[in-house]
Design a protein around this motif. Structure first.
Motif, PDB file in Angstrom:
ATOM      1  N   LEU A 117      39.217  45.787  28.577  1.00  0.00           N
ATOM      2  CA  LEU A 117      39.451  45.960  30.008  1.00  0.00           C
ATOM      3  C   LEU A 117      40.768  45.295  30.395  1.00  0.00           C
ATOM      4  O   LEU A 117      41.169  44.312  29.771  1.00  0.00           O
ATOM      5  CB  LEU A 117      38.341  45.278  30.826  1.00  0.00           C
ATOM      6  N   VAL A 118      41.409  45.811  31.427  1.00  0.00           N
ATOM      7  CA  VAL A 118      42.532  45.097  32.030  1.00  0.00           C
ATOM      8  C   VAL A 118      41.951  44.175  33.093  1.00  0.00           C
ATOM      9  O   VAL A 118      40.787  44.309  33.493  1.00  0.00           O
ATOM     10  CB  VAL A 118      43.586  46.063  32.617  1.00  0.00           C
ATOM     11  N   ALA A 119      42.743  43.220  33.574  1.00  0.00           N
ATOM     12  CA  ALA A 119      42.250  42.203  34.509  1.00  0.00           C
ATOM     13  C   ALA A 119      41.601  42.812  35.752  1.00  0.00           C
ATOM     14  O   ALA A 119      40.550  42.339  36.208  1.00  0.00           O
ATOM     15  CB  ALA A 119      43.385  41.262  34.908  1.00  0.00           C
ATOM     16  N   GLY A 171      36.789  43.621  39.064  1.00  0.00           N
ATOM     17  CA  GLY A 171      35.946  44.541  39.813  1.00  0.00           C
ATOM     18  C   GLY A 171      34.507  44.590  39.332  1.00  0.00           C
ATOM     19  O   GLY A 171      33.630  45.068  40.044  1.00  0.00           O
ATOM     20  N   ASN A 172      34.253  44.107  38.121  1.00  0.00           N
ATOM     21  CA  ASN A 172      32.914  44.171  37.560  1.00  0.00           C
ATOM     22  C   ASN A 172      32.221  42.824  37.390  1.00  0.00           C
ATOM     23  O   ASN A 172      31.079  42.774  36.971  1.00  0.00           O
ATOM     24  CB  ASN A 172      32.963  44.898  36.212  1.00  0.00           C
TER      25      ASN A 172
END
Length: 96
Positions: A83-85, A90-91
């Motif tokens: 994942l990117v930051a 967001g999660n």
């Protein structure tokens, strides 16, 4: 899905692949197919290695993308979802 793929090539097979041009062809073919957002080339434990970050929508595509590295280079291939930051933020939710 964003994936990180690490490819590690045995020394003897890598030497032969450099000499006959199949190493460069394998990397070029992968880059044409996967269109990675990043590609890095380095040495891992004394062996040639590459790291690619790319996106795919279907897990079935991985066989088509991996197989040339296995067949042409006898490579070890590791694939990890990443994942990117912004995606991580967001999660992330802490539930009490």
């Amino acid at each position: 899905m964003r994936l990180m793929m690490e490819v590690v090539i045995p020394v003897e097979k890598g030497n032969a692949a450099v000499s006959d041009g199949s190493l460069q062809k394998a990397f070029e073919d992968f880059e044409k197919e996967a269109k990675p957002e990043a590609a890095y080339f380095f040495v891992r434990e004394g062996k040639r290695a590459a790291l690619f970050v790319f996106e795919t929508m279907h897990q079935g595509e991985l066989v088509r993308l991996n197989e040339p590295f296995f067949v042409a280079l006898h490579a070890e291939v590791r694939i990890t979802p990443v994942l990117v930051a912004e995606e991580l933020q967001g999660n992330l939710q802490v539930k009490a």
